[in-house]
Design a protein around this motif. Structure first.
Motif, PDB file in Angstrom:
ATOM      1  N   MET A  15      -3.985 -23.751 -15.821  1.00 51.48           N
ATOM      2  CA  MET A  15      -5.241 -24.076 -14.891  1.00 51.48           C
ATOM      3  C   MET A  15      -5.800 -25.254 -15.506  1.00 51.48           C
ATOM      4  SD  MET A  15      -8.785 -21.865 -14.263  1.00 51.48           S
ATOM      5  CE  MET A  15      -8.682 -21.141 -12.846  1.00 51.48           C
ATOM      6  N   LEU A  16      -5.962 -26.226 -14.145  1.00 50.37           N
ATOM      7  CA  LEU A  16      -6.647 -27.675 -14.670  1.00 50.37           C
ATOM      8  C   LEU A  16      -7.988 -27.497 -14.485  1.00 50.37           C
ATOM      9  CD1 LEU A  16      -4.262 -29.538 -12.510  1.00 50.37           C
ATOM     10  CD2 LEU A  16      -4.297 -29.497 -14.863  1.00 50.37           C
ATOM     11  N   ASP A  17      -8.835 -28.310 -15.519  1.00 51.31           N
ATOM     12  CA  ASP A  17     -10.188 -28.479 -15.328  1.00 51.31           C
ATOM     13  C   ASP A  17     -10.581 -29.598 -14.269  1.00 51.31           C
ATOM     14  OD1 ASP A  17     -12.881 -29.212 -15.934  1.00 51.31           O
ATOM     15  OD2 ASP A  17     -12.502 -29.465 -18.133  1.00 51.31           O
ATOM     16  N   ILE A  18     -11.616 -28.833 -13.517  1.00 55.14           N
ATOM     17  CA  ILE A  18     -11.922 -29.457 -12.374  1.00 55.14           C
ATOM     18  C   ILE A  18     -12.513 -31.039 -12.571  1.00 55.14           C
ATOM     19  CG2 ILE A  18     -14.548 -28.742 -12.452  1.00 55.14           C
ATOM     20  CD1 ILE A  18     -12.152 -29.346  -9.206  1.00 55.14           C
ATOM     21  N   ARG A  19     -13.184 -31.238 -13.908  1.00 52.66           N
ATOM     22  CA  ARG A  19     -13.393 -32.524 -14.328  1.00 52.66           C
ATOM     23  C   ARG A  19     -12.177 -33.512 -14.443  1.00 52.66           C
ATOM     24  NH1 ARG A  19     -17.002 -30.399 -19.473  1.00 52.66           N
ATOM     25  NH2 ARG A  19     -15.022 -29.045 -19.297  1.00 52.66           N
ATOM     26  N   LEU A  20     -10.907 -33.311 -14.715  1.00 54.87           N
ATOM     27  CA  LEU A  20      -9.948 -33.734 -14.594  1.00 54.87           C
ATOM     28  C   LEU A  20      -9.770 -34.289 -13.501  1.00 54.87           C
ATOM     29  CD1 LEU A  20      -7.572 -35.156 -16.509  1.00 54.87           C
ATOM     30  CD2 LEU A  20      -6.380 -32.970 -16.084  1.00 54.87           C
ATOM     31  N   ILE A  21      -9.575 -33.460 -12.388  1.00 58.41           N
ATOM     32  CA  ILE A  21      -9.215 -33.441 -11.094  1.00 58.41           C
ATOM     33  C   ILE A  21     -10.041 -34.707 -10.553  1.00 58.41           C
ATOM     34  CG2 ILE A  21      -8.967 -32.759  -9.034  1.00 58.41           C
ATOM     35  CD1 ILE A  21      -8.107 -30.153 -10.309  1.00 58.41           C
ATOM     36  N   ARG A  22     -11.558 -34.483 -10.871  1.00 56.85           N
ATOM     37  CA  ARG A  22     -12.521 -35.453 -10.323  1.00 56.85           C
ATOM     38  C   ARG A  22     -12.449 -36.791 -10.863  1.00 56.85           C
ATOM     39  NH1 ARG A  22     -17.167 -32.126 -12.075  1.00 56.85           N
ATOM     40  NH2 ARG A  22     -17.172 -30.295 -10.897  1.00 56.85           N
ATOM     41  N   ASP A  23     -12.055 -36.935 -12.190  1.00 55.59           N
ATOM     42  CA  ASP A  23     -12.073 -38.107 -12.860  1.00 55.59           C
ATOM     43  C   ASP A  23     -10.708 -38.773 -12.873  1.00 55.59           C
ATOM     44  OD1 ASP A  23     -14.665 -37.561 -13.845  1.00 55.59           O
ATOM     45  OD2 ASP A  23     -13.913 -36.570 -15.782  1.00 55.59           O
ATOM     46  N   GLN A  24      -9.745 -38.114 -12.622  1.00 63.26           N
ATOM     47  CA  GLN A  24      -8.419 -38.771 -12.454  1.00 63.26           C
ATOM     48  C   GLN A  24      -7.398 -38.155 -11.566  1.00 63.26           C
ATOM     49  OE1 GLN A  24      -6.676 -38.241 -16.329  1.00 63.26           O
ATOM     50  NE2 GLN A  24      -8.418 -39.315 -17.511  1.00 63.26           N
ATOM     51  N   PRO A  25      -8.017 -38.223 -10.213  1.00 70.80           N
ATOM     52  CA  PRO A  25      -7.353 -37.597  -8.984  1.00 70.80           C
ATOM     53  C   PRO A  25      -5.844 -38.176  -8.837  1.00 70.80           C
ATOM     54  CG  PRO A  25      -8.798 -38.874  -8.210  1.00 70.80           C
ATOM     55  CD  PRO A  25      -9.371 -38.757  -9.807  1.00 70.80           C
ATOM     56  N   ASP A  26      -5.715 -39.579  -8.994  1.00 78.32           N
ATOM     57  CA  ASP A  26      -4.388 -39.875  -8.744  1.00 78.32           C
ATOM     58  C   ASP A  26      -3.342 -39.515  -9.901  1.00 78.32           C
ATOM     59  OD1 ASP A  26      -5.286 -41.259  -6.552  1.00 78.32           O
ATOM     60  OD2 ASP A  26      -5.836 -43.140  -7.747  1.00 78.32           O
ATOM     61  N   LEU A  76       1.290 -33.353 -10.465  1.00 74.31           N
ATOM     62  CA  LEU A  76       1.229 -32.154  -9.981  1.00 74.31           C
ATOM     63  C   LEU A  76       2.568 -32.234  -8.681  1.00 74.31           C
ATOM     64  CD1 LEU A  76      -1.972 -30.510  -9.378  1.00 74.31           C
ATOM     65  CD2 LEU A  76      -0.131 -29.879 -10.987  1.00 74.31           C
ATOM     66  N   SER A  77       2.900 -33.625  -8.285  1.00 73.05           N
ATOM     67  CA  SER A  77       3.949 -33.892  -7.207  1.00 73.05           C
ATOM     68  C   SER A  77       5.414 -33.362  -7.822  1.00 73.05           C
ATOM     69  CB  SER A  77       3.997 -35.141  -6.527  1.00 73.05           C
ATOM     70  OG  SER A  77       4.271 -36.263  -7.675  1.00 73.05           O
ATOM     71  N   THR A  78       5.457 -33.389  -9.058  1.00 70.28           N
ATOM     72  CA  THR A  78       6.701 -33.117  -9.607  1.00 70.28           C
ATOM     73  C   THR A  78       7.100 -31.572  -9.657  1.00 70.28           C
ATOM     74  OG1 THR A  78       5.625 -32.755 -11.943  1.00 70.28           O
ATOM     75  CG2 THR A  78       6.499 -34.957 -11.238  1.00 70.28           C
ATOM     76  N   VAL A  79       5.732 -30.762  -9.464  1.00 72.74           N
ATOM     77  CA  VAL A  79       6.050 -29.331  -9.407  1.00 72.74           C
ATOM     78  C   VAL A  79       5.816 -28.896  -7.847  1.00 72.74           C
ATOM     79  CG1 VAL A  79       5.608 -28.985 -11.807  1.00 72.74           C
ATOM     80  CG2 VAL A  79       3.744 -28.830 -10.080  1.00 72.74           C
ATOM     81  N   GLY A  80       5.890 -29.855  -6.985  1.00 77.08           N
ATOM     82  CA  GLY A  80       5.746 -29.391  -5.468  1.00 77.08           C
ATOM     83  C   GLY A  80       4.449 -29.251  -4.919  1.00 77.08           C
ATOM     84  N   VAL A  81       3.387 -29.608  -5.616  1.00 76.36           N
ATOM     85  CA  VAL A  81       2.012 -29.864  -5.081  1.00 76.36           C
ATOM     86  C   VAL A  81       1.674 -30.758  -4.394  1.00 76.36           C
ATOM     87  CG1 VAL A  81      -0.414 -29.383  -5.499  1.00 76.36           C
ATOM     88  CG2 VAL A  81       1.250 -28.040  -7.079  1.00 76.36           C
ATOM     89  N   GLY A  82       1.335 -30.740  -3.195  1.00 77.04           N
ATOM     90  CA  GLY A  82       1.001 -32.303  -2.426  1.00 77.04           C
ATOM     91  C   GLY A  82      -0.219 -32.758  -2.583  1.00 77.04           C
ATOM     92  N   ALA A  83      -0.295 -33.903  -2.482  1.00 79.83           N
ATOM     93  CA  ALA A  83      -1.417 -34.877  -2.657  1.00 79.83           C
ATOM     94  C   ALA A  83      -2.626 -34.133  -1.696  1.00 79.83           C
ATOM     95  CB  ALA A  83      -1.323 -36.267  -2.331  1.00 79.83           C
ATOM     96  N   GLY A  84      -2.381 -33.744  -0.624  1.00 80.68           N
ATOM     97  CA  GLY A  84      -3.325 -33.020   0.265  1.00 80.68           C
ATOM     98  C   GLY A  84      -3.923 -31.982  -0.186  1.00 80.68           C
ATOM     99  N   GLU A  85      -3.180 -31.054  -0.888  1.00 79.19           N
ATOM    100  CA  GLU A  85      -4.150 -30.112  -1.771  1.00 79.19           C
ATOM    101  C   GLU A  85      -5.073 -30.313  -2.660  1.00 79.19           C
ATOM    102  OE1 GLU A  85      -1.106 -26.602  -2.622  1.00 79.19           O
ATOM    103  OE2 GLU A  85       0.269 -27.996  -1.626  1.00 79.19           O
TER     104      GLU A  85
END
Length: 68
Positions: free
Chosen positions: A1-12, A18-27
């Motif tokens: 599970m990813l920490d939401i702070r990581l997603i907020r701080d470093q979305p790119d 995550l694109s390497t495991v099939g999760v799209g940028a839109g998600e």
């Protein structure tokens, strides 16, 4: 599970990883949108709680004044 702070701080970076495991940028964008909405709702709840507390104090003062 990813920490939401990581997603907020470093979305790119998260999108790239995550694109390497099939999760799209839109998600990831949707997660960020929902997180922003959640934070706004939490702020609104806190504002309403403060408003309720202030109203309760005013009612208490009015009731005390009527007893005197």
């Amino acid at each position: 599970m990813l920490d939401i702070r990581l997603i907020r701080d470093q979305p790119d970076d998260v999108k790239a990883s995550l694109s390497t495991v099939g999760v799209g940028a839109g998600e990831i964008d949707e997660v960020l949108r929902l997180d922003e909405r959640r934070r706004a709702l939490i702020a609104e709840v806190e504002r309403l709680r403060n408003e309720r507390g202030a109203a309760s104090k005013r009612i208490g003062k009015m009731a005390a004044a009527e007893r005197e």
